[in-house]
Structure formats: C-alpha cells, structure tokens
Write a protein that holds these residues in place. Structure first.
Motif, PDB file in Angstrom:
ATOM      1  N   ALA A 184     -21.136   2.739 -25.188  1.00  0.00           N
ATOM      2  CA  ALA A 184     -20.225   3.240 -24.154  1.00  0.00           C
ATOM      3  C   ALA A 184     -20.694   4.605 -23.650  1.00  0.00           C
ATOM      4  O   ALA A 184     -20.728   4.882 -22.451  1.00  0.00           O
ATOM      5  N   GLN A 185     -21.072   5.438 -24.595  1.00  0.00           N
ATOM      6  CA  GLN A 185     -21.580   6.762 -24.272  1.00  0.00           C
ATOM      7  C   GLN A 185     -22.786   6.677 -23.324  1.00  0.00           C
ATOM      8  O   GLN A 185     -22.885   7.396 -22.336  1.00  0.00           O
ATOM      9  N   GLU A 186     -23.689   5.780 -23.658  1.00  0.00           N
ATOM     10  CA  GLU A 186     -24.911   5.626 -22.872  1.00  0.00           C
ATOM     11  C   GLU A 186     -24.621   5.066 -21.477  1.00  0.00           C
ATOM     12  O   GLU A 186     -25.278   5.444 -20.510  1.00  0.00           O
ATOM     13  N   ILE A 187     -23.641   4.175 -21.377  1.00  0.00           N
ATOM     14  CA  ILE A 187     -23.309   3.619 -20.056  1.00  0.00           C
ATOM     15  C   ILE A 187     -22.763   4.731 -19.150  1.00  0.00           C
ATOM     16  O   ILE A 187     -23.087   4.797 -17.966  1.00  0.00           O
ATOM     17  N   LEU A 207     -20.269  12.504 -24.916  1.00  0.00           N
ATOM     18  CA  LEU A 207     -19.728  12.088 -26.217  1.00  0.00           C
ATOM     19  C   LEU A 207     -18.434  11.324 -25.989  1.00  0.00           C
ATOM     20  O   LEU A 207     -17.558  11.796 -25.257  1.00  0.00           O
ATOM     21  N   VAL A 208     -18.335  10.159 -26.588  1.00  0.00           N
ATOM     22  CA  VAL A 208     -17.081   9.408 -26.514  1.00  0.00           C
ATOM     23  C   VAL A 208     -16.194   9.895 -27.651  1.00  0.00           C
ATOM     24  O   VAL A 208     -16.542   9.784 -28.809  1.00  0.00           O
ATOM     25  N   GLU A 209     -15.083  10.491 -27.309  1.00  0.00           N
ATOM     26  CA  GLU A 209     -14.216  11.091 -28.339  1.00  0.00           C
ATOM     27  C   GLU A 209     -13.109  10.145 -28.773  1.00  0.00           C
ATOM     28  O   GLU A 209     -12.554  10.295 -29.843  1.00  0.00           O
ATOM     29  N   LEU A 222     -11.008   4.495 -23.546  1.00  0.00           N
ATOM     30  CA  LEU A 222     -12.103   5.420 -23.839  1.00  0.00           C
ATOM     31  C   LEU A 222     -11.799   6.799 -23.275  1.00  0.00           C
ATOM     32  O   LEU A 222     -11.363   6.918 -22.134  1.00  0.00           O
ATOM     33  N   ARG A 223     -12.064   7.802 -24.099  1.00  0.00           N
ATOM     34  CA  ARG A 223     -12.044   9.169 -23.573  1.00  0.00           C
ATOM     35  C   ARG A 223     -13.403   9.784 -23.847  1.00  0.00           C
ATOM     36  O   ARG A 223     -13.856   9.808 -24.990  1.00  0.00           O
ATOM     37  N   ALA A 224     -14.072  10.207 -22.783  1.00  0.00           N
ATOM     38  CA  ALA A 224     -15.427  10.725 -22.953  1.00  0.00           C
ATOM     39  C   ALA A 224     -15.545  12.111 -22.350  1.00  0.00           C
ATOM     40  O   ALA A 224     -14.895  12.430 -21.352  1.00  0.00           O
ATOM     41  N   VAL A 225     -16.368  12.930 -22.992  1.00  0.00           N
ATOM     42  CA  VAL A 225     -16.609  14.280 -22.486  1.00  0.00           C
ATOM     43  C   VAL A 225     -18.062  14.389 -22.051  1.00  0.00           C
ATOM     44  O   VAL A 225     -18.971  14.000 -22.782  1.00  0.00           O
ATOM     45  N   ILE A 226     -18.269  14.881 -20.839  1.00  0.00           N
ATOM     46  CA  ILE A 226     -19.612  15.164 -20.354  1.00  0.00           C
ATOM     47  C   ILE A 226     -19.869  16.649 -20.606  1.00  0.00           C
ATOM     48  O   ILE A 226     -19.156  17.499 -20.074  1.00  0.00           O
ATOM     49  N   GLU A 267     -11.218   7.727 -19.413  1.00  0.00           N
ATOM     50  CA  GLU A 267     -10.868   9.077 -19.009  1.00  0.00           C
ATOM     51  C   GLU A 267     -12.093   9.956 -19.205  1.00  0.00           C
ATOM     52  O   GLU A 267     -12.697   9.936 -20.284  1.00  0.00           O
ATOM     53  N   LEU A 268     -12.459  10.729 -18.190  1.00  0.00           N
ATOM     54  CA  LEU A 268     -13.661  11.560 -18.273  1.00  0.00           C
ATOM     55  C   LEU A 268     -13.314  13.040 -18.128  1.00  0.00           C
ATOM     56  O   LEU A 268     -12.510  13.407 -17.277  1.00  0.00           O
TER      57      LEU A 268
END
Ligand code: GDP
Ligand code: MG
Length: 288
Positions: A184-187, A207-209, A222-226, A267-268
C-alpha cells in the motif's frame, strides 16, 4: 535470482512480468525501487524467486543512497543466478561496464538480458550484443521486452536451465515477501513519484500508519503520511488548494482498490521531517 542493472533499465518491470501482477512499482524515474523485494512465480516445472534491487549506481550523498547500493551489491552474494539487465535503447553506458566487470568472475550463472527491444530496430541490437559478448564471454545473452513480453519465453527457458534443482521455497500462491502494508505504501509512493517533478520524488517517502481491514464492509481503511524534507516541498505536494494531494490520493485509491480487490478509504497527510534520507530511524522503518 538477482535482478541487477543500472537504475531504470527495467528490473522491476521484468519482475512484474514474471510474477504476473505488479508487486514492484515502476516509474520513468531512476531510483524508484528503494528496498530489496521478492517476486515469486510458481510454474509446474520451477519456482522462480526474483530479488528486485535498487539499481547499482555510484553512491553519492545521503545515507539512503549508500544503503540502496549496499542492498543491491549484497544480493549478489546469496542468489543462484544473476540476471544482468541493460537497456537496448540506451546502449552500454559506463555504469553497465562497471557492473559487467563485477560480474565477470562470478561463480554462478549470469544471464545478460537486453531489455526494451520494442524501442529499437532489430539491426541496432547487433552492436550491443557484440559488445556484451566481449565484456561477458560465454554468458547467455537474451534480448527481450519486459513491457510487451517479446522473447520472455526464451528468457524463461534460459533461466530455468540455469537454476539449481531443489524444493520450492514458497507456497505456490505466494507472489511476494512484501506485507500488504508495504505494498500500500509503495502504491501511494508511486503516485507521488509520477505526479511530481525534479527533487520531490526523491525527497518524499510514505509510511502507512493505519491499515485496518473491515471485512464485513469489504473495506480497507488506510492512513498514510508522506514525509518530505522541507516546507516548500510540502507545498508542492499539496498543490494549489490541496489539488495535487487530492489527485495523488484519488489515483492511488484506484490502484489500491484494484490490488486489494475491495473498497479503500485512504487518508493522506504530508509532514515535514528535515533530513529523513539521513535518519537511521526512519530508514529502518522503511526496511533500509
Ligand atoms: N518501452 C519499454 N519500456 C520499458 C521496458 N521495461 C521497462 N520499461 C520502462 O522503463 C522505465 C523504468 O522501468 P523500471 O522497471 O522502474 O526500471 P528499474 O529502475 O530497473 O526497476 C519505466 O518507465 C518502464 O515502464 C520495456 O521492455 N520496453
Ligand atoms: Mg526498480
């Protein structure tokens, strides 16, 4: 099998072609692949385990770049076959010759793969094949297109002959060693790389948190932080009125839904962490 070669020659694309689904992200930008990952393809007659690596390039600058090269070189030590990729359109560059030099005395089989033949006329291949035959005498050389699949059956036959006999190492339905969270992180990172220019693709990491499956609703939350290094980079990723981040999120969601085969709520966030490419803690979390 180790996939080695300069950045951007098509290592990850070739791995995806063999595995049959996209387990490694691919962009036109060099150094897309940052960590080592496995792609597995189980056939009736063989199990192919490909180790994708960050391209071998001259390390410069950050700790991340150094780690990426160490990962690529380290892989050569513990694989049975090396697939050395070069780019048919670019021809042989000094970086290819460096790698050929390192592989010349390798004890195990080395298969030289001349990739992207869909981009060149057949006669233009001859000089490259001749130069490779001089650099790596007595090694098999197979021209292919990882993109169109041209000559992939030939390459398959060549590598199966080179593989040692042994038990399968993975269950036949396993396609990669990456966790779903990392995929998911890589996508998401793939979209960040595709939708930004210049230094941003390299300054950003994801990072997917939160990764929560809600099977009753066929939903993945999914909640991810760039992470970026500077406030100016954060502004670029956000775009005017948050428009670029929205676009990154929407496109990533479409790819996530296709990969996980369910609805995805994504969510990003964008956070500034000065110097993450030199931060051992963050690199460790990223598997580097
Ligand atoms: N035309 C063409 N493009 C390719 C081929 N293989 C890879 N590419 C493209 O080359 C770029 C780099 O590919 P990638 O697999 O990320 O290279 P890596 O850095 O070696 O892993 C991407 O834009 C790919 O779509 C091929 O056989 N033909
Ligand atoms: Mg790659």
């Amino acid at each position: 099998m180790a996939l080695v070669g300069r950045p951007n020659v098509g290592k990850s694309t070739l791995l995806n072609t063999f595995v049959g689904v996209k387990v490694a992200i691919v962009t036109p930008k060099p150094q897309t692949t940052r960590t080592r990952l496995l792609g597995i393809s189980t056939l009736p007659q063989a199990q192919l385990i490909f180790v994708d690596t960050p391209g071998i390039h001259r390390p410069r600058g950050s700790l991340m770049n150094q780690r990426m090269v160490e990962v690529a070189v380290g892989v050569l030590q513990d694989t049975d076959v090396v697939l050395f990729l070069v780019d048919a359109q670019q021809g042989l560059l000094p970086g290819d010759r460096d790698i050929a030099q390192r592989l010349k005395d390798a004890r195990g089989p080395v298969v030289v793969v001349v990739n992207k033949i869909d981009l060149v006329a057949k006669p233009a291949l001859l000089p490259i094949l001749e130069q490779l035959a001089v650099l790596l005498p007595e090694r098999e050389i197979v021209p292919v297109s990882a993109r169109t699949g041209e000559n992939i059956p030939d390459l398959l036959a060549t590598i199966i002959t080179a593989l040692p006999v042994g038990e399968a190492l993975y269950p036949s339905d396993e396609l990669t060693d990456q966790s779903e969270r990392v995929i998911a992180q890589e996508i998401v990172r793939e979209q960040v790389m595709l939708q930004t220019q210049q230094e941003i693709p390299y300054a950003a990491t994801v990072l997917v948190e939160e990764f929560t499956e809600k099977p009753e609703k066929r939903l993945l939350v999914l909640r991810a932080v760039i992470y970026v290094e500077r406030p100016s980079q954060r502004a670029i990723i956000l775009g005017r009125g948050g428009s670029r981040l929205k676009e990154i999120g929407q496109t990533a969601r479409v790819h996530l839904e296709a990969f996980f085969d369910c609805k995805v709520y994504l969510e990003l966030f964008v956070k500034v962490t000065k110097g993450w490419t030199n931060s051992p803690v963050l690199l460790k979390e990223l598997g580097l």
